[in-house]
Design a protein around this motif. Structure first.
Motif, PDB file in Angstrom:
ATOM      1  N   HIS A 199       1.062  -1.157   0.009  1.00 50.71           N
ATOM      2  CA  HIS A 199      -0.039   0.002   0.082  1.00 50.71           C
ATOM      3  C   HIS A 199       0.822   1.232  -0.016  1.00 50.71           C
ATOM      4  N   PHE A 200       1.825   1.296   0.713  1.00 48.74           N
ATOM      5  CA  PHE A 200       2.716   2.481   0.910  1.00 48.74           C
ATOM      6  C   PHE A 200       3.454   2.657  -0.421  1.00 48.74           C
ATOM      7  N   HIS A 201       3.962   1.610  -1.061  1.00 46.36           N
ATOM      8  CA  HIS A 201       4.502   2.037  -2.345  1.00 46.36           C
ATOM      9  C   HIS A 201       3.802   2.373  -3.357  1.00 46.36           C
ATOM     10  N   ALA A 202       2.476   1.682  -3.400  1.00 46.33           N
ATOM     11  CA  ALA A 202       1.321   2.113  -4.484  1.00 46.33           C
ATOM     12  C   ALA A 202       0.909   3.459  -4.519  1.00 46.33           C
ATOM     13  N   ILE A 203       0.991   4.097  -3.301  1.00 43.08           N
ATOM     14  CA  ILE A 203       0.428   5.362  -3.309  1.00 43.08           C
ATOM     15  C   ILE A 203       1.503   6.179  -3.716  1.00 43.08           C
ATOM     16  N   GLN A 204       2.617   6.050  -3.155  1.00 41.58           N
ATOM     17  CA  GLN A 204       3.688   6.794  -3.746  1.00 41.58           C
ATOM     18  C   GLN A 204       4.025   6.768  -5.247  1.00 41.58           C
ATOM     19  N   LYS A 205       3.688   5.590  -5.914  1.00 37.90           N
ATOM     20  CA  LYS A 205       3.755   5.667  -7.301  1.00 37.90           C
ATOM     21  C   LYS A 205       2.598   6.186  -7.953  1.00 37.90           C
ATOM     22  N   ALA A 206       1.503   6.026  -7.214  1.00 39.33           N
ATOM     23  CA  ALA A 206       0.376   7.005  -7.933  1.00 39.33           C
ATOM     24  C   ALA A 206       0.468   8.580  -7.903  1.00 39.33           C
ATOM     25  N   TYR A 207       1.144   9.007  -6.903  1.00 40.84           N
ATOM     26  CA  TYR A 207       1.477  10.332  -6.841  1.00 40.84           C
ATOM     27  C   TYR A 207       2.602  10.727  -7.812  1.00 40.84           C
ATOM     28  N   LEU A 208       3.646   9.829  -8.123  1.00 39.99           N
ATOM     29  CA  LEU A 208       4.673  10.085  -8.945  1.00 39.99           C
ATOM     30  C   LEU A 208       4.569  10.222 -10.335  1.00 39.99           C
ATOM     31  N   ASP A 209       3.540   9.160 -10.931  1.00 39.52           N
ATOM     32  CA  ASP A 209       3.355   8.707 -12.131  1.00 39.52           C
ATOM     33  C   ASP A 209       3.139   9.775 -13.218  1.00 39.52           C
ATOM     34  N   PRO A 210       2.232  10.799 -12.510  1.00 35.95           N
ATOM     35  CA  PRO A 210       1.938  12.012 -13.330  1.00 35.95           C
ATOM     36  C   PRO A 210       3.054  12.852 -13.887  1.00 35.95           C
ATOM     37  N   HIS A 211       4.280  12.760 -13.116  1.00 32.55           N
ATOM     38  CA  HIS A 211       5.361  13.382 -13.358  1.00 32.55           C
ATOM     39  C   HIS A 211       6.382  12.715 -14.272  1.00 32.55           C
ATOM     40  N   GLY A 212       5.901  11.390 -14.716  1.00 32.02           N
ATOM     41  CA  GLY A 212       6.841  10.695 -15.542  1.00 32.02           C
ATOM     42  C   GLY A 212       6.505   9.064 -15.097  1.00 32.02           C
ATOM     43  N   ALA A 213       6.684   8.188 -16.135  1.00 31.59           N
ATOM     44  CA  ALA A 213       6.280   6.840 -15.476  1.00 31.59           C
ATOM     45  C   ALA A 213       7.716   6.349 -15.056  1.00 31.59           C
ATOM     46  N   ALA A 214       8.923   6.862 -15.532  1.00 26.47           N
ATOM     47  CA  ALA A 214      10.376   6.585 -15.019  1.00 26.47           C
ATOM     48  C   ALA A 214      10.463   6.822 -13.441  1.00 26.47           C
ATOM     49  N   ASP A 248      19.320  16.943  -4.815  1.00 22.44           N
ATOM     50  CA  ASP A 248      19.828  17.564  -6.011  1.00 22.44           C
ATOM     51  C   ASP A 248      18.935  17.718  -7.226  1.00 22.44           C
ATOM     52  N   ARG A 249      17.653  17.716  -6.894  1.00 26.27           N
ATOM     53  CA  ARG A 249      16.702  17.683  -8.183  1.00 26.27           C
ATOM     54  C   ARG A 249      16.620  19.179  -8.613  1.00 26.27           C
ATOM     55  N   ASN A 250      17.351  19.354  -9.824  1.00 27.89           N
ATOM     56  CA  ASN A 250      17.173  20.393 -10.554  1.00 27.89           C
ATOM     57  C   ASN A 250      17.232  20.006 -12.163  1.00 27.89           C
ATOM     58  N   THR A 251      16.095  20.238 -12.623  1.00 28.71           N
ATOM     59  CA  THR A 251      15.998  19.690 -14.221  1.00 28.71           C
ATOM     60  C   THR A 251      16.092  21.154 -14.930  1.00 28.71           C
ATOM     61  N   GLY A 252      16.179  22.047 -14.426  1.00 32.06           N
ATOM     62  CA  GLY A 252      16.026  23.360 -15.069  1.00 32.06           C
ATOM     63  C   GLY A 252      14.793  24.001 -15.120  1.00 32.06           C
ATOM     64  N   ASP A 253      13.504  23.302 -14.708  1.00 35.07           N
ATOM     65  CA  ASP A 253      12.339  23.648 -14.554  1.00 35.07           C
ATOM     66  C   ASP A 253      11.870  23.722 -13.197  1.00 35.07           C
ATOM     67  N   TRP A 254      11.881  25.033 -12.613  1.00 34.91           N
ATOM     68  CA  TRP A 254      11.810  25.126 -11.113  1.00 34.91           C
ATOM     69  C   TRP A 254      10.359  24.799 -10.945  1.00 34.91           C
ATOM     70  N   GLU A 255       9.180  25.123 -11.559  1.00 36.04           N
ATOM     71  CA  GLU A 255       7.996  24.982 -11.587  1.00 36.04           C
ATOM     72  C   GLU A 255       7.543  23.425 -11.442  1.00 36.04           C
ATOM     73  N   ALA A 256       8.267  22.743 -12.503  1.00 34.04           N
ATOM     74  CA  ALA A 256       7.925  21.265 -12.431  1.00 34.04           C
ATOM     75  C   ALA A 256       8.779  20.521 -11.194  1.00 34.04           C
ATOM     76  N   ASP A 257       9.779  20.932 -10.905  1.00 30.54           N
ATOM     77  CA  ASP A 257      10.385  20.331  -9.736  1.00 30.54           C
ATOM     78  C   ASP A 257       9.859  20.581  -8.433  1.00 30.54           C
ATOM     79  N   PHE A 258       9.266  21.886  -8.215  1.00 36.24           N
ATOM     80  CA  PHE A 258       8.479  22.233  -7.182  1.00 36.24           C
ATOM     81  C   PHE A 258       7.113  21.351  -7.179  1.00 36.24           C
TER      82      PHE A 258
END
Length: 296
Positions: free
Chosen positions: A164-179, A210-220
């Motif tokens: 359950h813990f991992h499934a919820i994490q995945k659900a919230y992260l997937d909109p930002h990219g499947a990888a 160290d998350r900096n893709t160059g797109d501050w809004e996306a990383d935030f």
């Protein structure tokens, strides 16, 4: 550009404070709703809130935050939810460490700003898992980045809780990219590992730095969703396990497992090292340590 980042710093700091307020209310709600099972006849726990301060070497104000700690509750034996926004000039050791990580210009201009939320919960019932979560933003004149994540630390493991813990994490992260979820899960497995014990400290979660893709809004936005995932990932596990009975064997297993947690935080955790090295309130930095632990 400085005006842009002043606005972004304010937004990030306000977000971490809002997340803190939501979590504190939810945890006190768990205390109030605990009406059956072990310790249900005790008084519900409440957070004690203490302002924290950071003082620069020259004695000037360098920011601070709130340390919110609940001790001896019906559900939580000890839980801390801290927020801080600190700034100033990095010392020589911190500058060297940042330079080694590739932060540009940090030795020439060692100013910094950092804001974030940090949470650790140690439970009364050994069947209910301990948990850690933090998210943060860091800025220097030459760079900015986000970091953080959350991981589950049960002393008595239940496969369905981990799933359950991992499934919820995945659900919230997937909109930002499947990888992204597989990447951050693997990072957590590597980061929350105790080399001298040759084992992980828990059952994993997600982690980034160290998350900096160059797109501050996306990383935030990603950082916000890591924070938003926490309560739906964790609260159902506590609600399910807090009423279960336990005895001396289960409590002993919990205390031994807490020893692992203490070892990791004192020896390896990057946030602990940074907080102590930059002069933040040591009680706030070490809030993550369990109230009781045991070594065999």
């Amino acid at each position: 550009m400085s005006d842009v980042f002043d606005e972004r710093k304010a937004r990030a700091s306000a977000w971490f404070r809002a997340l803190r307020d939501e979590i504190v209310a939810a945890f006190e709600g768990l205390e109030d709703s605990h009406s059956e099972g072990p310790l249900s006849d005790a008084a519900p726990g409440r957070f004690e809130v203490t302002p924290t301060t950071r003082t620069a070497d020259d004695g000037s104000d360098a920011g601070g935050g709130l340390m919110s700690v609940m001790r001896g509750g019906r559900v939580f034996e000890k839980v801390g939810v801290n927020v801080s926004t600190v700034y100033g000039t990095l010392g020589a050791a911190a500058q060297k460490s940042m330079a080694a990580r590739g932060v540009p210009g940090i030795e020439a201009d060692p100013r910094f700003w950092a804001s974030g939320i940090s949470l650790v919960a140690h439970m009364q019932n050994p069947h209910a898992p301990a948990v850690h979560m933090n998210t943060r933003m860091f800025w220097t004149p030459g760079a900015w980045w986000f970091g953080g994540g959350s991981d589950l630390n049960p002393c008595l493991e239940y496969d369905e809780d981990t799933a359950h813990f991992h499934a919820i994490q995945k659900a919230y992260l997937d909109p930002h990219g499947a990888a992204l979820y597989p990447e951050l899960k693997a990072w957590a497995d590597e980061y929350f590992y105790i080399p001298h014990r040759k084992r992980a400290r828990g059952v994993g979660g997600i982690f980034m730095d160290d998350r900096n893709t160059g797109d501050w809004e996306a990383d935030f936005a990603l950082t916000q969703d890591i924070g938003r995932a926490f309560l739906p990932a964790y609260l159902p596990l506590v609600e399910k396990r807090r009423t279960m009975g336990f005895g001396e064997a289960e409590k002993n297993a919990q205390l031994v497992h807490r020893g692992l947690y203490a070892e990791y935080n004192l020896v390896y955790d990057r946030g602990t090292k940074f907080g102590l090295a930059t002069g933040h309130d040591p009680d706030a930095v070490l809030m993550s340590l369990p109230p009781l632990a045991k070594w065999v």
